[in-house]
Design a protein around this motif. Structure first.
Motif, mmCIF file in Angstrom:
data_model
loop_
_atom_site.group_PDB
_atom_site.id
_atom_site.type_symbol
_atom_site.label_atom_id
_atom_site.label_comp_id
_atom_site.label_asym_id
_atom_site.label_seq_id
_atom_site.Cartn_x
_atom_site.Cartn_y
_atom_site.Cartn_z
ATOM 1 N N LYS A 55 32.238 47.183 51.698
ATOM 2 C CA LYS A 55 31.637 48.517 51.613
ATOM 3 C C LYS A 55 32.617 49.533 51.022
ATOM 4 N N SER A 56 33.885 49.462 51.434
ATOM 5 C CA SER A 56 34.854 50.444 50.933
ATOM 6 C C SER A 56 35.079 50.285 49.427
ATOM 7 N N ILE A 57 35.002 49.052 48.930
ATOM 8 C CA ILE A 57 35.151 48.838 47.480
ATOM 9 C C ILE A 57 33.970 49.468 46.740
ATOM 10 N N ILE A 58 32.753 49.212 47.244
ATOM 11 C CA ILE A 58 31.556 49.771 46.599
ATOM 12 C C ILE A 58 31.627 51.300 46.645
ATOM 13 N N ASP A 59 32.010 51.826 47.816
ATOM 14 C CA ASP A 59 32.061 53.283 47.962
ATOM 15 C C ASP A 59 33.075 53.905 46.990
ATOM 16 N N ASN A 60 34.199 53.213 46.790
ATOM 17 C CA ASN A 60 35.232 53.772 45.913
ATOM 18 C C ASN A 60 34.947 53.538 44.433
ATOM 19 N N GLN A 61 34.331 52.409 44.095
ATOM 20 C CA GLN A 61 34.270 51.987 42.695
ATOM 21 C C GLN A 61 32.881 52.080 42.070
ATOM 22 N N CYS A 62 31.835 52.145 42.872
ATOM 23 C CA CYS A 62 30.492 51.981 42.313
ATOM 24 C C CYS A 62 29.544 53.130 42.647
ATOM 25 N N ILE A 63 29.750 53.758 43.818
ATOM 26 C CA ILE A 63 28.737 54.658 44.354
ATOM 27 C C ILE A 63 28.614 55.944 43.523
ATOM 28 N N ASP A 91 23.088 40.182 39.808
ATOM 29 C CA ASP A 91 24.310 39.637 39.188
ATOM 30 C C ASP A 91 25.550 40.487 39.414
ATOM 31 N N LEU A 92 25.640 41.134 40.569
ATOM 32 C CA LEU A 92 26.822 41.936 40.886
ATOM 33 C C LEU A 92 28.116 41.145 40.694
ATOM 34 N N VAL A 93 28.149 39.906 41.195
ATOM 35 C CA VAL A 93 29.401 39.134 41.136
ATOM 36 C C VAL A 93 29.784 38.853 39.687
ATOM 37 N N LEU A 94 28.797 38.444 38.890
ATOM 38 C CA LEU A 94 29.084 38.170 37.470
ATOM 39 C C LEU A 94 29.589 39.427 36.773
ATOM 40 N N ARG A 95 29.001 40.573 37.083
ATOM 41 C CA ARG A 95 29.403 41.827 36.438
ATOM 42 C C ARG A 95 30.831 42.218 36.818
ATOM 43 N N VAL A 96 31.169 41.992 38.089
ATOM 44 C CA VAL A 96 32.495 42.406 38.560
ATOM 45 C C VAL A 96 33.582 41.505 37.985
ATOM 46 N N PRO A 106 32.000 50.269 34.515
ATOM 47 C CA PRO A 106 32.062 50.319 33.047
ATOM 48 C C PRO A 106 33.434 50.745 32.529
ATOM 49 N N ALA A 107 34.201 51.478 33.337
ATOM 50 C CA ALA A 107 35.503 51.956 32.874
ATOM 51 C C ALA A 107 36.504 50.816 32.726
ATOM 52 N N GLY A 108 36.220 49.677 33.329
ATOM 53 C CA GLY A 108 37.135 48.552 33.171
ATOM 54 C C GLY A 108 37.213 47.694 34.416
ATOM 55 N N ARG A 109 37.654 46.453 34.198
ATOM 56 C CA ARG A 109 37.726 45.450 35.253
ATOM 57 C C ARG A 109 38.595 45.946 36.407
ATOM 58 N N LEU A 110 38.137 45.685 37.633
ATOM 59 C CA LEU A 110 38.911 46.039 38.827
ATOM 60 C C LEU A 110 40.158 45.164 38.893
ATOM 61 N N PRO A 111 41.171 45.565 39.690
ATOM 62 C CA PRO A 111 42.338 44.693 39.889
ATOM 63 C C PRO A 111 41.887 43.337 40.446
ATOM 64 N N GLN A 112 42.586 42.262 40.044
ATOM 65 C CA GLN A 112 42.171 40.914 40.455
ATOM 66 C C GLN A 112 42.088 40.797 41.979
ATOM 67 N N ILE A 117 38.366 39.772 46.614
ATOM 68 C CA ILE A 117 37.679 40.090 47.877
ATOM 69 C C ILE A 117 36.174 39.871 47.709
ATOM 70 N N ILE A 118 35.648 40.270 46.548
ATOM 71 C CA ILE A 118 34.216 40.072 46.294
ATOM 72 C C ILE A 118 33.899 38.577 46.141
ATOM 73 N N LEU A 119 34.786 37.831 45.482
ATOM 74 C CA LEU A 119 34.568 36.382 45.343
ATOM 75 C C LEU A 119 34.654 35.706 46.710
ATOM 76 N N ASP A 120 35.527 36.204 47.563
ATOM 77 C CA ASP A 120 35.649 35.645 48.903
ATOM 78 C C ASP A 120 34.398 35.961 49.724
ATOM 79 N N TRP A 121 33.874 37.156 49.540
ATOM 80 C CA TRP A 121 32.626 37.548 50.219
ATOM 81 C C TRP A 121 31.505 36.596 49.796
ATOM 82 N N GLU A 122 31.439 36.304 48.508
ATOM 83 C CA GLU A 122 30.436 35.358 47.997
ATOM 84 C C GLU A 122 30.626 33.981 48.651
ATOM 85 N N ALA A 123 31.884 33.508 48.649
ATOM 86 C CA ALA A 123 32.157 32.170 49.199
ATOM 87 C C ALA A 123 31.792 32.110 50.680
#
Ligand code: HEC
Length: 129
Positions: A55-63, A91-96, A106-112, A117-123
């Motif tokens: 949630k904190s990632i979405i709030d900081n980077q997407c909202i 396709d949130l994961v593919l986009r990220v 759109p401003a650019g890829r987040l830090p790996q 963390i998002i890939l771990d959430w998916e897993a």
């Protein structure tokens, strides 16, 4: 009678040989499945959840765009878990993790480390909590 016993024994031996051959060959065929993509579960010892980690990632980077009212042309909101799962289905994961022009944000890829963390959430199955 003696001959029958003997041929039984031979058949048994043959069966055992075939069985053991089968076993060893199925071991070999399982091998290509063993190597896993190291990105599949970046942090296997941790259960990553929406509430605690995402949630904190979405709030900081997407909202800033993905909210109500929708901003900057974003097509859906991600104010809470249900809306974010809607994003997963879009396709949130593919986009990220994209290396292409469709990367989010759109401003650019987040830090790996953040992407991981998002890939771990998916897993871990996109858990809420
Ligand atoms: C500066 C505004 C902005 C930010 C910040 C932003 N987005 Fe987007 N997003 C858009 C726009 C505009 C679109 C529609 C154009 C497109 O699909 O590229 C979009 C589309 C998407 C889509 C595809 C939706 C669909 O159905 O096609 C996803 C998924 C997405 N964003 C996820 C995210 C995530 C996750 C973040 C944060 C890590 C994020 N976005 C941050 C503006 C933004």
């Amino acid at each position: 009678m003696k001959n029958l016993k003997k041929s039984c024994r031979i058949i048994l031996l043959l069966l055992l040989t075939i069985l053991s051959l089968n076993c060893s060959s199925s071991d070999e065929s399982a091998e290509p499945l063993t190597p896993t993509n190291p990105n599949t579960n970046p942090n296997p010892s941790k259960i990553t959840t929406y509430n605690a980690d995402v949630k904190s990632i979405i709030d900081n980077q997407c909202i800033s765009c993905h909210t109500i009212p929708l901003a900057e042309g974003a097509p859906f909101a991600m104010r809470n878990y249900a809306e974010t799962i809607n994003g997963v289905n879009r396709d949130l994961v593919l986009r990220v993790k994209s290396n292409g022009v469709n990367v989010m944000p759109p401003a650019g890829r987040l830090p790996q480390a953040t992407i991981d963390i998002i890939l771990d959430w998916e897993a871990d199955g996109f858990k809420e909590k």
